[in-house]
Design a protein around this motif. Structure first.
Motif, PDB file in Angstrom:
ATOM      1  N   TYR A  25       0.793  -1.229   0.000  1.00  0.00           N
ATOM      2  CA  TYR A  25       0.000   0.000   0.000  1.00  0.00           C
ATOM      3  C   TYR A  25       0.827   1.280   0.000  1.00  0.00           C
ATOM      4  O   TYR A  25       0.324   2.343  -0.351  1.00  0.00           O
ATOM      5  CB  TYR A  25      -0.926   0.036   1.221  1.00  0.00           C
ATOM      6  N   ILE A  26       2.075   1.201   0.478  1.00  0.00           N
ATOM      7  CA  ILE A  26       2.860   2.431   0.625  1.00  0.00           C
ATOM      8  C   ILE A  26       4.105   2.412  -0.262  1.00  0.00           C
ATOM      9  O   ILE A  26       4.392   3.384  -0.953  1.00  0.00           O
ATOM     10  CB  ILE A  26       3.265   2.642   2.107  1.00  0.00           C
ATOM     11  N   PHE A  80       1.596   4.498   7.531  1.00  0.00           N
ATOM     12  CA  PHE A  80       0.198   4.479   7.941  1.00  0.00           C
ATOM     13  C   PHE A  80      -0.620   3.891   6.796  1.00  0.00           C
ATOM     14  O   PHE A  80      -0.518   4.349   5.661  1.00  0.00           O
ATOM     15  CB  PHE A  80      -0.259   5.917   8.221  1.00  0.00           C
ATOM     16  N   ALA A  81      -1.415   2.885   7.068  1.00  0.00           N
ATOM     17  CA  ALA A  81      -2.244   2.317   5.993  1.00  0.00           C
ATOM     18  C   ALA A  81      -3.437   1.564   6.555  1.00  0.00           C
ATOM     19  O   ALA A  81      -3.396   1.016   7.657  1.00  0.00           O
ATOM     20  CB  ALA A  81      -1.424   1.376   5.111  1.00  0.00           C
ATOM     21  N   VAL A  82      -4.472   1.543   5.746  1.00  0.00           N
ATOM     22  CA  VAL A  82      -5.696   0.798   6.046  1.00  0.00           C
ATOM     23  C   VAL A  82      -5.851  -0.250   4.950  1.00  0.00           C
ATOM     24  O   VAL A  82      -5.603   0.035   3.760  1.00  0.00           O
ATOM     25  CB  VAL A  82      -6.918   1.747   6.059  1.00  0.00           C
ATOM     26  N   ARG A  86     -11.155  -2.113   3.764  1.00  0.00           N
ATOM     27  CA  ARG A  86     -11.728  -1.454   4.948  1.00  0.00           C
ATOM     28  C   ARG A  86     -11.653   0.069   4.876  1.00  0.00           C
ATOM     29  O   ARG A  86     -11.776   0.739   5.898  1.00  0.00           O
ATOM     30  CB  ARG A  86     -11.006  -1.965   6.209  1.00  0.00           C
ATOM     31  N   ARG A  88     -12.589   4.039   3.850  1.00  0.00           N
ATOM     32  CA  ARG A  88     -13.775   4.924   3.879  1.00  0.00           C
ATOM     33  C   ARG A  88     -14.811   4.452   4.902  1.00  0.00           C
ATOM     34  O   ARG A  88     -15.994   4.633   4.725  1.00  0.00           O
ATOM     35  CB  ARG A  88     -14.415   5.052   2.499  1.00  0.00           C
ATOM     36  N   GLY A  90     -13.940   5.132   8.246  1.00  0.00           N
ATOM     37  CA  GLY A  90     -13.515   5.876   9.421  1.00  0.00           C
ATOM     38  C   GLY A  90     -12.421   5.195  10.220  1.00  0.00           C
ATOM     39  O   GLY A  90     -11.995   5.693  11.264  1.00  0.00           O
ATOM     40  N   GLY A  92      -9.184   4.658   9.386  1.00  0.00           N
ATOM     41  CA  GLY A  92      -7.955   5.449   9.380  1.00  0.00           C
ATOM     42  C   GLY A  92      -8.063   6.632  10.329  1.00  0.00           C
ATOM     43  O   GLY A  92      -7.124   6.933  11.073  1.00  0.00           O
ATOM     44  N   GLU A 114       4.861  12.437   5.667  1.00  0.00           N
ATOM     45  CA  GLU A 114       5.109  12.648   4.237  1.00  0.00           C
ATOM     46  C   GLU A 114       4.160  11.775   3.427  1.00  0.00           C
ATOM     47  O   GLU A 114       3.736  10.723   3.884  1.00  0.00           O
ATOM     48  CB  GLU A 114       6.542  12.242   3.839  1.00  0.00           C
ATOM     49  N   ASN A 119      -0.595  10.971  -4.261  1.00  0.00           N
ATOM     50  CA  ASN A 119      -1.462  10.191  -3.378  1.00  0.00           C
ATOM     51  C   ASN A 119      -2.620  11.084  -2.885  1.00  0.00           C
ATOM     52  O   ASN A 119      -2.609  11.625  -1.783  1.00  0.00           O
ATOM     53  CB  ASN A 119      -0.656   9.643  -2.203  1.00  0.00           C
ATOM     54  N   ALA A 122      -4.418  10.089   0.479  1.00  0.00           N
ATOM     55  CA  ALA A 122      -3.696  10.431   1.712  1.00  0.00           C
ATOM     56  C   ALA A 122      -3.683  11.946   1.935  1.00  0.00           C
ATOM     57  O   ALA A 122      -3.877  12.420   3.057  1.00  0.00           O
ATOM     58  CB  ALA A 122      -2.272   9.892   1.651  1.00  0.00           C
ATOM     59  N   PHE A 125      -6.997  12.936   3.161  1.00  0.00           N
ATOM     60  CA  PHE A 125      -7.187  12.379   4.498  1.00  0.00           C
ATOM     61  C   PHE A 125      -6.477  13.251   5.541  1.00  0.00           C
ATOM     62  O   PHE A 125      -7.068  13.672   6.538  1.00  0.00           O
ATOM     63  CB  PHE A 125      -6.653  10.944   4.506  1.00  0.00           C
ATOM     64  N   TYR A 126      -5.194  13.539   5.292  1.00  0.00           N
ATOM     65  CA  TYR A 126      -4.448  14.349   6.270  1.00  0.00           C
ATOM     66  C   TYR A 126      -4.998  15.777   6.338  1.00  0.00           C
ATOM     67  O   TYR A 126      -5.074  16.373   7.409  1.00  0.00           O
ATOM     68  CB  TYR A 126      -2.953  14.344   5.932  1.00  0.00           C
TER      69      TYR A 126
HETATM   70  C1  LIG Z   1      -5.223   7.300   3.269  1.00  0.00           C
HETATM   71  C2  LIG Z   1      -5.887   6.167   4.057  1.00  0.00           C
HETATM   72  C3  LIG Z   1      -5.030   5.826   5.260  1.00  0.00           C
HETATM   73  C4  LIG Z   1      -7.270   6.627   4.526  1.00  0.00           C
HETATM   74  O1  LIG Z   1      -7.834   5.636   5.373  1.00  0.00           O
HETATM   75  P1  LIG Z   1      -9.423   5.472   5.526  1.00  0.00           P
HETATM   76  O2  LIG Z   1      -9.690   4.542   6.647  1.00  0.00           O
HETATM   77  O3  LIG Z   1     -10.022   5.118   4.221  1.00  0.00           O
HETATM   78  O4  LIG Z   1      -9.854   6.952   5.926  1.00  0.00           O
HETATM   79  P2  LIG Z   1     -11.244   7.447   6.580  1.00  0.00           P
HETATM   80  O5  LIG Z   1     -12.341   6.493   6.224  1.00  0.00           O
HETATM   81  O6  LIG Z   1     -11.017   7.684   8.032  1.00  0.00           O
HETATM   82  O7  LIG Z   1     -11.469   8.819   5.794  1.00  0.00           O
HETATM   83  C5  LIG Z   1     -11.551  10.101   6.433  1.00  0.00           C
HETATM   84  C6  LIG Z   1     -11.633  11.169   5.371  1.00  0.00           C
HETATM   85  O8  LIG Z   1     -10.391  11.238   4.625  1.00  0.00           O
HETATM   86  C7  LIG Z   1     -10.678  11.591   3.252  1.00  0.00           C
HETATM   87  N1  LIG Z   1     -10.360  10.472   2.356  1.00  0.00           N
HETATM   88  C8  LIG Z   1     -10.067   9.200   2.706  1.00  0.00           C
HETATM   89  N2  LIG Z   1      -9.834   8.454   1.601  1.00  0.00           N
HETATM   90  C9  LIG Z   1     -10.011   9.275   0.544  1.00  0.00           C
HETATM   91  C10 LIG Z   1      -9.944   9.074  -0.869  1.00  0.00           C
HETATM   92  N3  LIG Z   1      -9.639   7.877  -1.410  1.00  0.00           N
HETATM   93  N4  LIG Z   1     -10.168  10.142  -1.676  1.00  0.00           N
HETATM   94  C11 LIG Z   1     -10.478  11.342  -1.157  1.00  0.00           C
HETATM   95  N5  LIG Z   1     -10.572  11.590   0.182  1.00  0.00           N
HETATM   96  C12 LIG Z   1     -10.340  10.561   1.015  1.00  0.00           C
HETATM   97  C13 LIG Z   1     -12.186  11.847   3.199  1.00  0.00           C
HETATM   98  O9  LIG Z   1     -12.424  13.213   3.524  1.00  0.00           O
HETATM   99  C14 LIG Z   1     -12.680  10.937   4.313  1.00  0.00           C
HETATM  100  O10 LIG Z   1     -13.959  11.305   4.810  1.00  0.00           O
HETATM  101  P3  LIG Z   1     -15.285  10.747   4.055  1.00  0.00           P
HETATM  102  O11 LIG Z   1     -15.107   9.280   3.853  1.00  0.00           O
HETATM  103  O12 LIG Z   1     -16.391  11.097   5.024  1.00  0.00           O
HETATM  104  O13 LIG Z   1     -15.372  11.504   2.760  1.00  0.00           O
HETATM  105  C15 LIG Z   1      -6.092   4.925   3.134  1.00  0.00           C
HETATM  106  O14 LIG Z   1      -6.663   5.317   1.908  1.00  0.00           O
HETATM  107  C16 LIG Z   1      -4.821   4.137   2.842  1.00  0.00           C
HETATM  108  O15 LIG Z   1      -4.428   3.268   3.618  1.00  0.00           O
HETATM  109  N6  LIG Z   1      -4.147   4.443   1.702  1.00  0.00           N
HETATM  110  C17 LIG Z   1      -2.966   3.675   1.285  1.00  0.00           C
HETATM  111  C18 LIG Z   1      -1.762   3.922   2.185  1.00  0.00           C
HETATM  112  C19 LIG Z   1      -1.430   5.400   2.283  1.00  0.00           C
HETATM  113  O16 LIG Z   1      -1.541   6.144   1.325  1.00  0.00           O
HETATM  114  N7  LIG Z   1      -0.993   5.808   3.489  1.00  0.00           N
HETATM  115  C20 LIG Z   1      -0.701   7.192   3.770  1.00  0.00           C
HETATM  116  C21 LIG Z   1       0.649   7.626   3.345  1.00  0.00           C
HETATM  117  S1  LIG Z   1       1.916   6.889   4.374  1.00  0.00           S
END
Ligand SMILES: CC(C)(COP(=O)(O)OP(=O)(O)OC[C@H]1O[C@@H](n2cnc3c(N)ncnc32)[C@H](O)[C@@H]1OP(=O)(O)O)[C@@H](O)C(=O)NCCC(=O)NCCS
Length: 161
Positions: A25-26, A80-82, A86, A88, A90, A92, A114, A119, A122, A125-126
């Protein structure tokens, strides 16, 4: 938002699953640097927190993980990854808030992280969690992929920096 009670600290037996998620994922498209041994060192490091969420429907697998290191008043979210099935939900957000609370309690004033420039998930999300994009760094990943440096201040007074 999911209850933060789902979050637990990782144990050495989690290292393989965390490393595999990092690769998939990363670190995809890059050399795999977070090998199981490195993750295990992080788990054993007192200056680092490795937090995980178990997948309730699949024993032995993880739904999410995060690795945060601490140095003086700075915390650094290293990985950090989900799990892709799983997202969208909540999850993460719940894990990030848990790590932020631990950092705050431990005296951290700022969290840095970073992400790859491309991405979008991410970065959104941040951003949703109050992180500001500070710098674009060209070729940050293995000299090829651009990255963005983000930070979040946990205290109102950032010392003017
Ligand atoms: C980024 C990541 C950690 C988000 O985890 P998640 O559990 O899906 O996040 P959440 O469900 O808590 O989302 C919270 C908010 O973040 C934003 N968000 C999350 N995923 C998004 C996406 N794919 N596109 C746009 N916004 C996004 C949205 O605002 C979301 O709220 P909403 O679902 O009500 O619209 C996940 O997509 C992931 O693991 N990505 C791959 C690894 C990665 O990129 N890690 C981070 C860099 S180290």
């Amino acid at each position: 938002m999911l209850a933060d009670a789902l979050v637990r600290l990782a144990v050495p037996a989690d290292a393989g699953a965390i490393a595999a998620m990092s690769r998939e994922y990363i670190e995809h498209g890059l050399p795999w640097s977070w090998l199981p041994a490195r993750v295990e060192r992080a788990i054993r490091n007192p200056d680092t927190n490795v937090a995980v969420v178990d997948a309730p429907d699949a024993p032995g697998t993880l739904a999410a993980f995060g690795i945060m290191s601490y140095r003086e008043s700075d915390a650094h979210l290293l990985l950090f990854a989900v799990h892709h099935r799983r997202r969208r939900e909540g999850l993460g957000s719940a894990l990030l808030l848990w790590l932020e609370e631990v950092a705050r309690t431990g005296g951290a004033r700022r969290i840095r992280v970073e992400a790859r420039w491309d991405n979008v998930a991410a970065r959104n999300f941040y951003s949703e969690h109050g992180y500001h994009e500070r710098t674009l760094r060209k070729a940050m990943y293995s000299g090829t992929l651009d990255g963005v440096l983000l930070e979040k201040w946990l205290v109102a007074d950032n010392g003017g920096s």
